[in-house]
Design a protein around this motif. Structure first.
Motif, PDB file in Angstrom:
ATOM      1  N   ALA A 137       0.858  -1.180   0.000  1.00 22.87           N
ATOM      2  CA  ALA A 137       0.000   0.000   0.000  1.00 22.87           C
ATOM      3  C   ALA A 137       0.899   1.236   0.000  1.00 22.87           C
ATOM      4  N   PRO A 138       0.921   1.993  -1.106  1.00 16.13           N
ATOM      5  CA  PRO A 138       1.749   3.199  -1.140  1.00 16.13           C
ATOM      6  C   PRO A 138       1.205   4.298  -0.226  1.00 16.13           C
ATOM      7  N   VAL A 139       2.095   4.894   0.558  1.00 11.71           N
ATOM      8  CA  VAL A 139       1.685   5.864   1.572  1.00 11.71           C
ATOM      9  C   VAL A 139       1.762   7.295   1.044  1.00 11.71           C
ATOM     10  N   ASN A 140       2.792   7.540   0.239  1.00 12.96           N
ATOM     11  CA  ASN A 140       3.073   8.934  -0.117  1.00 12.96           C
ATOM     12  C   ASN A 140       3.969   9.007  -1.334  1.00 12.96           C
ATOM     13  N   ILE A 141       4.230  10.220  -1.782  1.00 11.21           N
ATOM     14  CA  ILE A 141       5.310  10.424  -2.756  1.00 11.21           C
ATOM     15  C   ILE A 141       6.195  11.554  -2.223  1.00 11.21           C
ATOM     16  N   HIS A 142       7.448  11.187  -1.978  1.00 10.19           N
ATOM     17  CA  HIS A 142       8.443  12.182  -1.607  1.00 10.19           C
ATOM     18  C   HIS A 142       9.228  12.532  -2.862  1.00 10.19           C
ATOM     19  N   SER A 143       9.974  13.625  -2.817  1.00  2.13           N
ATOM     20  CA  SER A 143      10.957  13.786  -3.881  1.00  2.13           C
ATOM     21  C   SER A 143      12.229  14.335  -3.277  1.00  2.13           C
ATOM     22  N   THR A 144      13.329  14.057  -3.970  1.00  7.03           N
ATOM     23  CA  THR A 144      14.637  14.332  -3.362  1.00  7.03           C
ATOM     24  C   THR A 144      15.296  15.609  -3.886  1.00  7.03           C
ATOM     25  N   ASN A 145      14.877  16.108  -5.054  1.00 10.80           N
ATOM     26  CA  ASN A 145      15.589  17.273  -5.604  1.00 10.80           C
ATOM     27  C   ASN A 145      15.011  18.589  -5.078  1.00 10.80           C
ATOM     28  N   TRP A 146      15.205  18.781  -3.780  1.00 15.67           N
ATOM     29  CA  TRP A 146      14.783  20.007  -3.104  1.00 15.67           C
ATOM     30  C   TRP A 146      15.974  20.670  -2.420  1.00 15.67           C
ATOM     31  N   LEU A 147      15.835  21.968  -2.191  1.00 15.76           N
ATOM     32  CA  LEU A 147      16.798  22.681  -1.342  1.00 15.76           C
ATOM     33  C   LEU A 147      15.983  23.459  -0.316  1.00 15.76           C
ATOM     34  N   ASN A 164      20.568  27.937 -10.635  1.00 14.88           N
ATOM     35  CA  ASN A 164      21.541  27.003 -11.222  1.00 14.88           C
ATOM     36  C   ASN A 164      22.713  26.846 -10.245  1.00 14.88           C
ATOM     37  N   ILE A 165      23.650  25.978 -10.588  1.00 23.10           N
ATOM     38  CA  ILE A 165      24.737  25.673  -9.641  1.00 23.10           C
ATOM     39  C   ILE A 165      25.583  26.919  -9.346  1.00 23.10           C
ATOM     40  N   GLU A 166      25.816  27.710 -10.382  1.00 21.50           N
ATOM     41  CA  GLU A 166      26.615  28.921 -10.192  1.00 21.50           C
ATOM     42  C   GLU A 166      25.992  29.846  -9.130  1.00 21.50           C
ATOM     43  N   GLU A 167      24.701  30.049  -9.290  1.00 22.74           N
ATOM     44  CA  GLU A 167      23.997  30.910  -8.321  1.00 22.74           C
ATOM     45  C   GLU A 167      23.938  30.261  -6.936  1.00 22.74           C
ATOM     46  N   LEU A 168      23.883  28.940  -6.933  1.00 18.48           N
ATOM     47  CA  LEU A 168      23.907  28.230  -5.640  1.00 18.48           C
ATOM     48  C   LEU A 168      25.229  28.508  -4.925  1.00 18.48           C
ATOM     49  N   GLN A 265      20.319  20.407   1.246  1.00  9.60           N
ATOM     50  CA  GLN A 265      19.709  19.680   0.134  1.00  9.60           C
ATOM     51  C   GLN A 265      19.163  18.393   0.726  1.00  9.60           C
ATOM     52  N   MET A 266      17.876  18.151   0.561  1.00 10.88           N
ATOM     53  CA  MET A 266      17.305  16.935   1.162  1.00 10.88           C
ATOM     54  C   MET A 266      15.916  16.697   0.599  1.00 10.88           C
ATOM     55  N   GLY A 267      15.436  15.465   0.739  1.00  6.36           N
ATOM     56  CA  GLY A 267      14.069  15.157   0.342  1.00  6.36           C
ATOM     57  C   GLY A 267      13.085  15.913   1.217  1.00  6.36           C
ATOM     58  N   ASP A 268      11.824  15.895   0.809  1.00  3.71           N
ATOM     59  CA  ASP A 268      10.854  16.758   1.507  1.00  3.71           C
ATOM     60  C   ASP A 268      10.387  16.218   2.868  1.00  3.71           C
ATOM     61  N   TRP A 269      10.982  15.090   3.329  1.00  2.00           N
ATOM     62  CA  TRP A 269      10.765  14.700   4.728  1.00  2.00           C
ATOM     63  C   TRP A 269      11.378  15.766   5.651  1.00  2.00           C
ATOM     64  N   PHE A 285      11.261  29.535   6.327  1.00  2.00           N
ATOM     65  CA  PHE A 285      12.116  28.785   5.391  1.00  2.00           C
ATOM     66  C   PHE A 285      11.553  28.861   3.984  1.00  2.00           C
ATOM     67  N   VAL A 286      12.451  28.577   3.041  1.00  2.00           N
ATOM     68  CA  VAL A 286      12.065  28.615   1.632  1.00  2.00           C
ATOM     69  C   VAL A 286      12.366  27.248   1.034  1.00  2.00           C
ATOM     70  N   CYS A 287      11.412  26.701   0.280  1.00  2.00           N
ATOM     71  CA  CYS A 287      11.653  25.413  -0.385  1.00  2.00           C
ATOM     72  C   CYS A 287      11.742  25.673  -1.885  1.00  2.00           C
ATOM     73  N   ILE A 288      12.839  25.244  -2.471  1.00  2.00           N
ATOM     74  CA  ILE A 288      12.946  25.371  -3.938  1.00  2.00           C
ATOM     75  C   ILE A 288      13.459  24.048  -4.504  1.00  2.00           C
ATOM     76  N   ARG A 289      13.198  23.853  -5.771  1.00  2.00           N
ATOM     77  CA  ARG A 289      13.816  22.707  -6.435  1.00  2.00           C
ATOM     78  C   ARG A 289      15.322  22.920  -6.415  1.00  2.00           C
ATOM     79  N   PHE A 290      16.094  21.853  -6.232  1.00  2.00           N
ATOM     80  CA  PHE A 290      17.544  21.997  -6.226  1.00  2.00           C
ATOM     81  C   PHE A 290      17.931  22.775  -7.484  1.00  2.00           C
TER      82      PHE A 290
END
Ligand code: BGC
Length: 418
Positions: A137-147, A164-168, A265-269, A285-290
């Motif tokens: 039984a699937p509980v959720n969907i996480h994703s990992t490409n967050w900052l 982008n990486i430069e700005e990071l 950088q981490m998943g949305d847990w 806090f601010v959540c953005i895609r990596f």
């Protein structure tokens, strides 16, 4: 006391024990999981309480350690001893591995009754089903490409989020100047891999991620683009603090929450920890895609696989599986956990801005062909290949392998693990 009376009492006691045993077996689920951080435990409580209301007791078997590698060791020991738990938190290819061993229960009847086929995304069904049968039984969907960024630190650094990486790198430099640990990271293989996969996606884009990670193509794993990935990893390491090695992910999140570090950088847990600390997205806090990965989603979904533990426990197992797919539970759980629903028919109304973004990104990535499995969380490659790749990634990050050596080792390690 007369012998006959003692015998009667003993028989009575045995009967009570048997009855209690039967009730216990019928109405109890023993659940192996690794949800031990504050945010994770709070989310799990939603499920425990739901089941308790239905008369199902919860026997907890927590095994600490993000991404579940310690939990998997504990599970192997239990199954080898012939005593599997009734339900187990599992990810990706691990589901297939256990199902292949013939130890999974069959959830088809329930899934059919509740119409899971129509509401669980195909990308998850690939793992929740084995041989066409529902096993989890699937509980959720996480994703990992967050900052995850500390808002006050970001404001001080000019307030512009990196794309982008430069700005990071520029933002991390500004955090360094503020006297912060610029990037909070815990040096364990799955966390190194979680960072690496985001860098792969950012550097080469979704097609490169597919080639290098999903297909483990030797040329992609050792070429120019991958060299850039490893170079960026070496650069990012210079923004960690000295004590990063071995640190659990939630302690790194705490550093950002407390304003000791600028970003993680981490998943949305991770969001579960921010919420648990009473912090608000957009304010604290601010959540953005990596940076550089907008438009793509690297997914990871928690699923409860039911083990075939025989007749008595089945009723409680089915109650648990049904509780997990209940739309109200999907909202109550995922708004606390940081993930998004495993069902596609849930409104985003109750979700905060990061959750809304997560749901929107997921739907877009899914229709654009840029929804791809996370390597570090078992949705890209079977365990042996995943471990082999993580090993090289970690050794490189720790300076035990040069970039040149890592580029050579990566395809070799994959080939050896196949
Ligand atoms: C799981 C998450 C969990 C995280 C850290 C991931 O693999 O999917 O549910 O919160 O590990 O423990």
């Amino acid at each position: 006391m007369k012998i006959s009376k003692i015998a009667k009492l003993a028989a009575g006691a045995a009967l009570i024990a048997m009855t209690a045993g039967a009730v216990k077996a019928q109405e109890q689920v023993e659940v192996l999981h690794w949800w031990t951080s504050g945010g994770e435990a709070a989310a799990l409580n939603v499920l425990k309480e739901n089941l308790q209301k239905q008369g199902v007791t919860w026997k907890d078997m927590p095994v600490a350690g993000g991404a579940g590698s310690a939990a998997m060791t504990a599970l192997r020991a239990r199954v080898t001893a012939g005593d599997p738990p009734t339900a187990v938190q599992l990810l990706g290819f691990d589901l297939k591995d256990w199902a292949e061993m013939g130890v999974a229960a069959n959830l088809n009847e329930l899934a059919e009754k509740e119409g899971w086929d129509k509401v669980i995304p195909a990308a998850l069904q690939d793992f929740s089903k084995y041989d066409g049968n529902w096993i989890a039984a699937p509980v959720n969907i996480h994703s990992t490409n967050w900052l995850w960024i500390n808002k006050a630190a970001l404001d001080k650094a000019g307030g512009k989020v990196p794309t982008n990486i430069e700005e990071l790198i520029a933002m991390l430099d500004a955090f360094k100047e503020q006297g912060l640990t610029a990037l909070a990271h815990g040096g364990v293989p799955w966390q190194d891999g979680t960072l690496w996969e985001a860098v792969v996606l950012s550097t080469g884009g979704p097609e490169f991620y597919k080639k290098a990670v999903l297909e483990a193509d030797p040329a992609a794993l050792s070429g120019e683009e991958m060299k850039k990935v490893f170079d960026t990893m070496s650069k990012l390491r210079t923004y960690f603090d000295q004590n990063f090695s071995g640190r659990e992910w939630n302690l790194s999140t705490a550093m950002v929450i407390e304003g000791k570090a600028g970003a993680q950088q981490m998943g949305d847990w991770s969001k579960g920890e921010w919420l648990r600390a009473d912090k608000k997205p957009g304010t604290d806090f601010v959540c953005i895609r990596f940076p550089g990965t907008q438009g793509s989603v690297l997914f990871n979904a928690d699923q409860f696989m039911m083990f075939d533990v025989g007749g008595d426990a089945e009723k409680a197992q089915m109650k648990m599986a049904s509780a997990v797919e209940d739309p109200a539970f999907q909202i109550a759980f995922n708004t606390v956990k940081g993930s998004v629903p495993a069902r596609t028919d849930i409104s985003d109304e109750k979700f905060d801005d990061c959750g809304k973004k997560g749901m929107k990104d997921l739907a877009e990535a899914s229709s654009n062909g840029t929804l791809m499995g996370s390597l570090a969380h078992g949705y890209a490659q079977p365990a042996a290949i995943k471990e082999a790749m993580l090993d090289v990634i970690t050794q490189h990050l720790n300076g035990q392998l040069t970039t040149e050596a890592a580029l050579k080792r990566l395809p070799e390690a994959v080939a050896a693990a196949k």
